[in-house]
Design a protein around this motif. Sequence first.
Motif, PDB file in Angstrom:
ATOM      1  N   UNK A 140       0.796  -1.239   0.000  1.00 46.88           N
ATOM      2  CA  UNK A 140       0.000   0.000   0.000  1.00 46.88           C
ATOM      3  C   UNK A 140       0.828   1.288   0.000  1.00 46.88           C
ATOM      4  N   UNK A 141       1.937   1.342   0.723  1.00 43.28           N
ATOM      5  CA  UNK A 141       2.681   2.613   0.790  1.00 43.28           C
ATOM      6  C   UNK A 141       3.317   2.984  -0.562  1.00 43.28           C
ATOM      7  N   UNK A 143       1.746   2.667  -3.501  1.00 43.12           N
ATOM      8  CA  UNK A 143       0.715   2.788  -4.539  1.00 43.12           C
ATOM      9  C   UNK A 143       0.917   4.016  -5.433  1.00 43.12           C
ATOM     10  N   UNK A 144       1.239   5.141  -4.797  1.00 44.39           N
ATOM     11  CA  UNK A 144       1.376   6.374  -5.584  1.00 44.39           C
ATOM     12  C   UNK A 144       2.611   6.325  -6.489  1.00 44.39           C
ATOM     13  N   UNK A 145       3.707   5.866  -5.908  1.00 46.98           N
ATOM     14  CA  UNK A 145       4.951   5.762  -6.686  1.00 46.98           C
ATOM     15  C   UNK A 145       4.771   4.809  -7.874  1.00 46.98           C
ATOM     16  N   UNK A 146       4.211   3.650  -7.592  1.00 49.54           N
ATOM     17  CA  UNK A 146       4.049   2.650  -8.660  1.00 49.54           C
ATOM     18  C   UNK A 146       3.087   3.189  -9.728  1.00 49.54           C
ATOM     19  N   UNK A 147       2.033   3.860  -9.295  1.00 47.89           N
ATOM     20  CA  UNK A 147       1.062   4.401 -10.259  1.00 47.89           C
ATOM     21  C   UNK A 147       1.741   5.393 -11.201  1.00 47.89           C
ATOM     22  N   UNK A 148       2.606   6.221 -10.634  1.00 45.97           N
ATOM     23  CA  UNK A 148       3.305   7.204 -11.470  1.00 45.97           C
ATOM     24  C   UNK A 148       4.179   6.497 -12.506  1.00 45.97           C
ATOM     25  N   UNK A 149       4.917   5.486 -12.063  1.00 42.10           N
ATOM     26  CA  UNK A 149       5.791   4.744 -12.998  1.00 42.10           C
ATOM     27  C   UNK A 149       4.961   4.057 -14.096  1.00 42.10           C
ATOM     28  N   UNK A 167      -2.640 -11.403   1.065  1.00 41.16           N
ATOM     29  CA  UNK A 167      -1.382 -10.999   1.708  1.00 41.16           C
ATOM     30  C   UNK A 167      -1.466  -9.609   2.330  1.00 41.16           C
ATOM     31  N   UNK A 168      -2.651  -9.007   2.311  1.00 40.79           N
ATOM     32  CA  UNK A 168      -2.854  -7.703   2.950  1.00 40.79           C
ATOM     33  C   UNK A 168      -2.467  -6.515   2.086  1.00 40.79           C
ATOM     34  N   UNK A 169      -2.356  -6.709   0.786  1.00 38.56           N
ATOM     35  CA  UNK A 169      -1.923  -5.629  -0.100  1.00 38.56           C
ATOM     36  C   UNK A 169      -3.039  -5.136  -1.010  1.00 38.56           C
ATOM     37  N   UNK A 170      -2.699  -4.097  -1.811  1.00 40.58           N
ATOM     38  CA  UNK A 170      -3.665  -3.514  -2.752  1.00 40.58           C
ATOM     39  C   UNK A 170      -3.465  -4.112  -4.143  1.00 40.58           C
ATOM     40  N   UNK A 195       6.174  -3.228  -5.940  1.00 42.61           N
ATOM     41  CA  UNK A 195       5.356  -4.223  -6.649  1.00 42.61           C
ATOM     42  C   UNK A 195       5.691  -5.603  -6.078  1.00 42.61           C
ATOM     43  N   UNK A 196       4.681  -6.287  -5.583  1.00 39.83           N
ATOM     44  CA  UNK A 196       4.895  -7.641  -5.060  1.00 39.83           C
ATOM     45  C   UNK A 196       4.907  -8.621  -6.228  1.00 39.83           C
ATOM     46  N   UNK A 197       3.919  -8.505  -7.084  1.00 40.43           N
ATOM     47  CA  UNK A 197       3.794  -9.402  -8.246  1.00 40.43           C
ATOM     48  C   UNK A 197       3.021  -8.698  -9.337  1.00 40.43           C
TER      49      UNK A 197
END
Length: 227
Positions: A140-141, A143-149, A167-170, A195-197
């Motif tokens: 979750x922390x 999300x913003x960074x990954x979205x930008x990429x 696994x408790x993620x988004x 990114x987990x997967x």
Amino acid sequence: MALTHADELKRLAAVAAVAEVPEDIFLGIGTGSTVNFFIDALVQSGKRIRGAVSSSEASTERLRRYGIPVLDATELDTVPLYVDGADEIDPDFAMIKGGGGALTREKIVAAMAERFVCICDERKLVERLGRFPLPLEVIPMAERLVSRRLRELGGEPRRRLGFVTDNGNAILDVHGLVIDDPDALETALNDLPGVVTNGIFAHRRADVLLLGTGEGVQRRERAVTKR
Ligand SMILES: O=C(CO)[C@H](O)[C@H](O)COP(=O)(O)O
């Protein structure tokens, strides 16, 4: 409840997959409506397996309801066979998976498997992956960074609202990505911090495809040896 046409084709593929299962093995089990048909068909067939390694809490619950022992993935090095559905599969058996949000555990069990049998209905077979929005499991922390990429890569990420993975993620569902080279994009997305997967299954493709069609089940084997 009456089955839709697509459900009927999923069920055909699922029933056909029972014949692929050797007696007395530990079996890897995927997630989703097609896999649910498969679990039901396996039980109805009376074929005995020693136990299952499951890719989601949902599949675990269904297996346990039938009295099938579910092992933790840490208890085994490999499983001889993994049976799972897909959201899309291309002619070289690369897939998009994760429509049910179980992609991380699915990728783990698929990687443990000596053989991967993919079961789906004919609508899932596509010339090129990418019409189905690509799921990414993200811490979750990040999300913003990954979205930008992802936007820099040409995609449009949308948070799957009200959904938390096992696994408790988004989950970010990424629309509009061009997937010309599934292997390269799988690697590139894995490289994004947080990114987990990602839902591209190109490094570990299916070995056998059982496709439910209006004319029956087509069985195809992957022609070339890819990872
Ligand atoms: O990857 C998956 C779940 O994470 C499923 O295999 C995929 O979404 C297909 O689901 P269904 O069998 O319900 O059409």
